[in-house]
Scaffold this motif. Sequence first.
Motif, PDB file in Angstrom:
ATOM      1  N   GLY A   1     -15.156  48.862 -36.083  1.00 46.44           N
ATOM      2  CA  GLY A   1     -15.547  49.130 -34.711  1.00 46.44           C
ATOM      3  C   GLY A   1     -14.560  48.654 -33.662  1.00 46.44           C
ATOM      4  N   ASN A   2     -13.599  47.795 -34.015  1.00 47.56           N
ATOM      5  CA  ASN A   2     -12.597  47.346 -33.044  1.00 47.56           C
ATOM      6  C   ASN A   2     -11.729  48.520 -32.613  1.00 47.56           C
ATOM      7  N   LEU A   3     -11.286  48.493 -31.334  1.00 50.07           N
ATOM      8  CA  LEU A   3     -10.460  49.566 -30.804  1.00 50.07           C
ATOM      9  C   LEU A   3      -8.981  49.183 -30.876  1.00 50.07           C
ATOM     10  N   VAL A   4      -8.199  50.072 -31.483  1.00 47.46           N
ATOM     11  CA  VAL A   4      -6.759  49.863 -31.599  1.00 47.46           C
ATOM     12  C   VAL A   4      -6.063  51.132 -31.113  1.00 47.46           C
ATOM     13  N   ILE A   5      -5.106  50.964 -30.199  1.00 43.45           N
ATOM     14  CA  ILE A   5      -4.272  52.076 -29.746  1.00 43.45           C
ATOM     15  C   ILE A   5      -2.899  51.901 -30.389  1.00 43.45           C
ATOM     16  N   VAL A   6      -2.462  52.905 -31.112  1.00 46.38           N
ATOM     17  CA  VAL A   6      -1.150  52.880 -31.764  1.00 46.38           C
ATOM     18  C   VAL A   6      -0.233  53.827 -30.994  1.00 46.38           C
ATOM     19  N   ILE A   7       0.924  53.321 -30.582  1.00 47.44           N
ATOM     20  CA  ILE A   7       1.901  54.113 -29.840  1.00 47.44           C
ATOM     21  C   ILE A   7       3.065  54.439 -30.772  1.00 47.44           C
TER      22      ILE A   7
ATOM     23  N   ALA B   1      -0.187  51.483 -41.014  1.00 47.30           N
ATOM     24  CA  ALA B   1      -1.136  50.686 -40.231  1.00 47.30           C
ATOM     25  C   ALA B   1      -2.335  51.529 -39.810  1.00 47.30           C
ATOM     26  N   ILE B   2      -2.092  52.770 -39.383  1.00 46.93           N
ATOM     27  CA  ILE B   2      -3.183  53.674 -39.010  1.00 46.93           C
ATOM     28  C   ILE B   2      -4.122  53.881 -40.195  1.00 46.93           C
ATOM     29  N   HIS B   3      -3.546  54.130 -41.356  1.00 40.61           N
ATOM     30  CA  HIS B   3      -4.341  54.316 -42.576  1.00 40.61           C
ATOM     31  C   HIS B   3      -5.182  53.063 -42.859  1.00 40.61           C
ATOM     32  N   ASP B   4      -4.551  51.898 -42.811  1.00 44.64           N
ATOM     33  CA  ASP B   4      -5.254  50.647 -43.102  1.00 44.64           C
ATOM     34  C   ASP B   4      -6.366  50.378 -42.089  1.00 44.64           C
ATOM     35  N   LEU B   5      -6.104  50.649 -40.821  1.00 44.08           N
ATOM     36  CA  LEU B   5      -7.116  50.440 -39.788  1.00 44.08           C
ATOM     37  C   LEU B   5      -8.310  51.371 -39.986  1.00 44.08           C
ATOM     38  N   ASN B   6      -8.032  52.612 -40.338  1.00 44.38           N
ATOM     39  CA  ASN B   6      -9.123  53.554 -40.605  1.00 44.38           C
ATOM     40  C   ASN B   6      -9.943  53.118 -41.810  1.00 44.38           C
ATOM     41  N   GLU B   7      -9.281  52.593 -42.828  1.00 41.83           N
ATOM     42  CA  GLU B   7      -9.993  52.093 -44.020  1.00 41.83           C
ATOM     43  C   GLU B   7     -10.955  50.967 -43.653  1.00 41.83           C
ATOM     44  N   ARG B   8     -10.603  50.153 -42.680  1.00 42.69           N
ATOM     45  CA  ARG B   8     -11.446  49.035 -42.237  1.00 42.69           C
ATOM     46  C   ARG B   8     -12.550  49.473 -41.296  1.00 42.69           C
ATOM     47  N   GLY B   9     -12.488  50.713 -40.824  1.00 43.26           N
ATOM     48  CA  GLY B   9     -13.499  51.206 -39.906  1.00 43.26           C
ATOM     49  C   GLY B   9     -13.200  50.930 -38.447  1.00 43.26           C
ATOM     50  N   ALA B  10     -11.948  50.573 -38.138  1.00 44.65           N
ATOM     51  CA  ALA B  10     -11.566  50.375 -36.738  1.00 44.65           C
ATOM     52  C   ALA B  10     -11.544  51.732 -36.041  1.00 44.65           C
ATOM     53  N   LYS B  11     -11.744  51.718 -34.742  1.00 49.10           N
ATOM     54  CA  LYS B  11     -11.602  52.946 -33.948  1.00 49.10           C
ATOM     55  C   LYS B  11     -10.143  53.012 -33.522  1.00 49.10           C
ATOM     56  N   VAL B  12      -9.432  54.016 -34.024  1.00 49.45           N
ATOM     57  CA  VAL B  12      -7.991  54.116 -33.799  1.00 49.45           C
ATOM     58  C   VAL B  12      -7.681  55.323 -32.925  1.00 49.45           C
ATOM     59  N   LEU B  13      -6.983  55.061 -31.827  1.00 47.75           N
ATOM     60  CA  LEU B  13      -6.468  56.108 -30.958  1.00 47.75           C
ATOM     61  C   LEU B  13      -4.952  56.070 -31.083  1.00 47.75           C
ATOM     62  N   VAL B  14      -4.336  57.229 -31.221  1.00 49.71           N
ATOM     63  CA  VAL B  14      -2.891  57.297 -31.444  1.00 49.71           C
ATOM     64  C   VAL B  14      -2.263  58.157 -30.360  1.00 49.71           C
ATOM     65  N   VAL B  15      -1.211  57.635 -29.739  1.00 41.29           N
ATOM     66  CA  VAL B  15      -0.413  58.441 -28.815  1.00 41.29           C
ATOM     67  C   VAL B  15       0.940  58.661 -29.493  1.00 41.29           C
ATOM     68  N   VAL B  16       1.356  59.918 -29.551  1.00 40.59           N
ATOM     69  CA  VAL B  16       2.632  60.256 -30.184  1.00 40.59           C
ATOM     70  C   VAL B  16       3.483  61.074 -29.227  1.00 40.59           C
TER      71      VAL B  16
ATOM     72  N   SER C   1      -7.240  63.924 -43.118  1.00 41.46           N
ATOM     73  CA  SER C   1      -8.575  63.322 -43.281  1.00 41.46           C
ATOM     74  C   SER C   1      -8.661  61.919 -42.682  1.00 41.46           C
ATOM     75  N   THR C   2      -8.253  61.776 -41.441  1.00 43.69           N
ATOM     76  CA  THR C   2      -8.369  60.495 -40.768  1.00 43.69           C
ATOM     77  C   THR C   2      -9.420  60.595 -39.672  1.00 43.69           C
ATOM     78  N   ASP C   3      -9.825  59.436 -39.170  1.00 39.35           N
ATOM     79  CA  ASP C   3     -10.874  59.385 -38.170  1.00 39.35           C
ATOM     80  C   ASP C   3     -10.331  58.849 -36.849  1.00 39.35           C
ATOM     81  N   TYR C   4      -9.207  59.333 -36.402  1.00 37.86           N
ATOM     82  CA  TYR C   4      -8.681  58.872 -35.130  1.00 37.86           C
ATOM     83  C   TYR C   4      -8.356  60.043 -34.222  1.00 37.86           C
ATOM     84  N   SER C   5      -8.295  59.732 -32.951  1.00 42.62           N
ATOM     85  CA  SER C   5      -7.963  60.735 -31.949  1.00 42.62           C
ATOM     86  C   SER C   5      -6.489  60.601 -31.613  1.00 42.62           C
ATOM     87  N   THR C   6      -5.815  61.715 -31.470  1.00 42.03           N
ATOM     88  CA  THR C   6      -4.382  61.709 -31.206  1.00 42.03           C
ATOM     89  C   THR C   6      -4.083  62.424 -29.902  1.00 42.03           C
ATOM     90  N   LEU C   7      -3.331  61.743 -29.038  1.00 45.58           N
ATOM     91  CA  LEU C   7      -2.861  62.303 -27.786  1.00 45.58           C
ATOM     92  C   LEU C   7      -1.371  62.575 -27.952  1.00 45.58           C
TER      93      LEU C   7
END
Length: 181
Positions: A85-91, A104-119, A128-134
């Motif tokens: 449930g923790n929020l992590v933004i990966v740039i 790191a994105i893969h590992d965070l998703n495995e733990r159930g963190a909420k991951v937002l990615v900006v690329v 098959s990941t559970d993050y939103s990508t901007l």
Amino acid sequence: FPSHDTLRTLPDTLRKACSRADSVYAQAWIESIIGCGFVLLLTRGLAMPAAKEISLKLQEVCQIQSHAMSVAQWRHGPQAAVLEGNLVIVIKTRSSFEQELEQAIHDLNERGAKVLVVVIGEFPLPQSTDYSTLVLDAPMHPWLDSIVVLQCFYLLIEHLAKRLRLDPDKPPWLSKVTLTN
């Protein structure tokens, strides 16, 4: 070093970043950040100063606790504190360490963190990941990537502050002038 011709294309790229910050998709990011209590920003390389600036603005303008760190630093212990449930933004910029950030994105998703990615530009993202990508348009030179990220986030943070009923131009208890004797 970016050439003069490259720098001439930057204003158009920055305008596109602004339009992303005003998109319906960006509004979903704002909703994800509201109520989270703490935001961790992870990156590597030339994007680190941008991540630190975004963290600072989240704190001073939106009153949201945040911390920016290198994914390498995070691997040496702080990763234990990121829970479900923790929020992590990966740039992810072109100057970042792509494979390390993808892991790191893969590992965070495995733990159930909420991951937002900006690329910046086109990055292959894991399936098959559970993050939103901007995705932001890439400027002509990788040294300019962080400027594009910041342009988008300055507007996102302004929208977030207003959504939180805060005045982004007058953060409480903040003085932009420091008097010294």
